[in-house]
Write a protein that holds these residues in place. Structure first.
Motif: not given
Length: 459
Positions: A54, A106, A108-109, A112-113, A134, A138, A141, A261-262
């Motif tokens: 990541n 992790a 969903y984080e 997102y990335n 995602a 979240h 957001n 978040p995130p």
């Protein structure tokens, strides 16, 4: 400071410090010294391999290597899923797992990335598939909803620069030809782009698909989730007593942090930039789907923002003028489309002047490494002459719609002069407009000359 003998946690801290300073290459070098011991995830509740992939993906994002960053995020997702599958093989199910492993997913984080990385890599369809998953977790957001809308916009039209590549688009000028020799007639295309077809059924617009109708919903959500500027952001509690939470969310410069978040919390000074971006995208989408009144409303609201950047001001005048042309308010449209209103076209508006000054005087970051290649990369128009040329084209179209062909012809000459100054081709739409104006003035030979010049197959 020597890295040898440092624990993995210390290595990650040191790499993160270089990352915050903007030393991307140093951060990568520190991460690559990491030696990960084969410890079980069930023992520690942390997967250092996922962290490594990541972090490498984030570094490559800032270095502008988006495809390579996608590779690392895919690896992180794969490692995260494999770890969870091993935990699920336990006969005791979730009751047999340690408490510290329950919230360690992790996925969903990482999605997102990966979605943001794919969006910058010009893969909006794949980015939409990641971000739509995602956003289920979240959903508060505002920036995430904006990114979803941008995916839909990119699917509709990937970039603007293709319009200026006349060599590739010249085949779109002529639909067909009839006859031969001196009796040959050219049939021009009725429009350069296929008009956007609205969904026949209302419920289709709410489906999570990369369409402009769904992007309008995403942008409304993004705008609704932003804090209200009418209420002071520092007044998070009563004036007589501040809670510990409000004190921790207030910075020394008076800015407050808003949780998104995130991602990292954003300052109140950044919220105004985010609001301008949402309003600009909302105006564009409203124009595309034919909601002219809302497009004008969004554009005027954008221009009324107290901290609007020069880029957003340019887009606000452009979208407001086009909306007024569609509403047959040509007089006000001509005022909005005046190229003299564009006095600047700066892009770095994500930080305040003070922060930019502090950053420029910082001794911690190396200039060659701290340059963020992701900001506005590929945005077009990217210069003042090109921006003025686009505004001039829209002004010419407004004159043509009102029937003032002489003014439109003069404006077109100014547009050609601006193109020569900018060292670029005029957009394909301007070429079609020039032929229309000359044919309306009775100069059909000019249109034939342009066709023979631009389209050698019809000579």
């Amino acid at each position: 400071m020597s890295i040898a003998g440092m624990s993995p946690t210390s290595v990650y801290f040191k790499a993160n410090l270089e990352y915050i300073r903007g030393n991307w290459r140093k951060a990568m070098k520190v991460l690559n010294t990491l030696s990960i011991q084969p410890r079980s995830f069930a023992e520690t509740g942390e997967n250092l391999v996922v962290f490594y992939y990541n972090n490498m993906g984030c570094i490559h994002f800032h270095m502008g290597r988006h495809n390579l960053g996608c590779f690392y995020f895919y690896k992180a997702l794969q490692e995260n899923d494999n770890t969870l599958k091993q935990l699920c093989k336990s006969d005791h199910g979730i009751n047999g797992r340690p408490v510290y492993t329950v919230g360690a997913n992790a996925r969903y984080e990482l999605l997102y990335n990966l979605g943001i990385q794919l969006l910058y890599a010009k893969k909006p369809q794949e980015a939409f598939d990641c971000l739509i998953e995602a956003v289920q977790v979240h959903h508060t957001n505002s920036r995430l909803w904006l990114r979803l809308a941008e995916c839909c916009i990119k699917v509709h039209k990937l970039d603007n620069q293709t319009d200026f590549n006349v060599k590739e688009r010249k085949k779109d000028i002529v639909h067909s030809h009839i006859g031969s020799g001196p009796h040959r007639k050219f049939v021009l295309v009725p429009h350069i782009y296929k008009p956007h077809q609205l969904s026949q059924e209302v419920h289709l617009s709410a489906m999570p698909l990369p369409t402009l109708e769904f992007s309008a919903i995403c942008l409304r959500n993004a705008l609704q989730l932003l804090p209200d500027e009418s209420v002071p952001t520092t007044a998070t509690s009563s004036s007589s007593k501040l809670t510990e939470e409000s004190e921790s969310n207030t910075l020394m410069d008076g800015n407050t942090l808003t949780s998104v978040p995130p991602g990292n919390p954003i300052k109140s000074s950044e919220i105004s930039v985010l609001r301008c971006s949402i309003l600009a995208s909302s105006a564009y989408v409203a124009l595309c789907i034919g909601d002219v009144l809302m497009a004008l409303h969004y554009a005027q609201t954008l221009l009324a923002q107290p901290k609007v950047s020069a880029v957003h001001r340019f887009l606000g005048h452009l979208y407001a003028g086009e909306a007024m042309v569609l509403m047959d308010d040509i007089a006000n449209a001509i005022k909005e489309l005046n190229p003299d209103q564009i006095s600047d076209l700066f892009f770095s508006n994500s930080v305040s002047d003070k922060e930019e000054k502090d950053k420029s005087h910082s001794n911690g970051a190396e200039e060659s490494n701290s340059k963020d290649h992701s900001n506005f990369k590929g945005w077009f128009p990217n210069s003042m002459p090109v921006a003025r040329m686009i505004m001039q084209y829209n002004l010419t179209a407004a004159y043509a719609v009102r029937g003032e062909l002489d003014k439109a012809s003069e404006s077109m000459r100014q547009l050609n002069a601006s193109a020569k100054t900018a060292g670029t081709e005029i957009p394909i739409q301007a070429l079609m407009l020039a032929m229309y104006i000359q044919m309306q003035l009775g100069h059909a030979d000019f249109a034939k000359k342009v066709i023979k010049l631009r389209c050698p197959q019809y000579r």
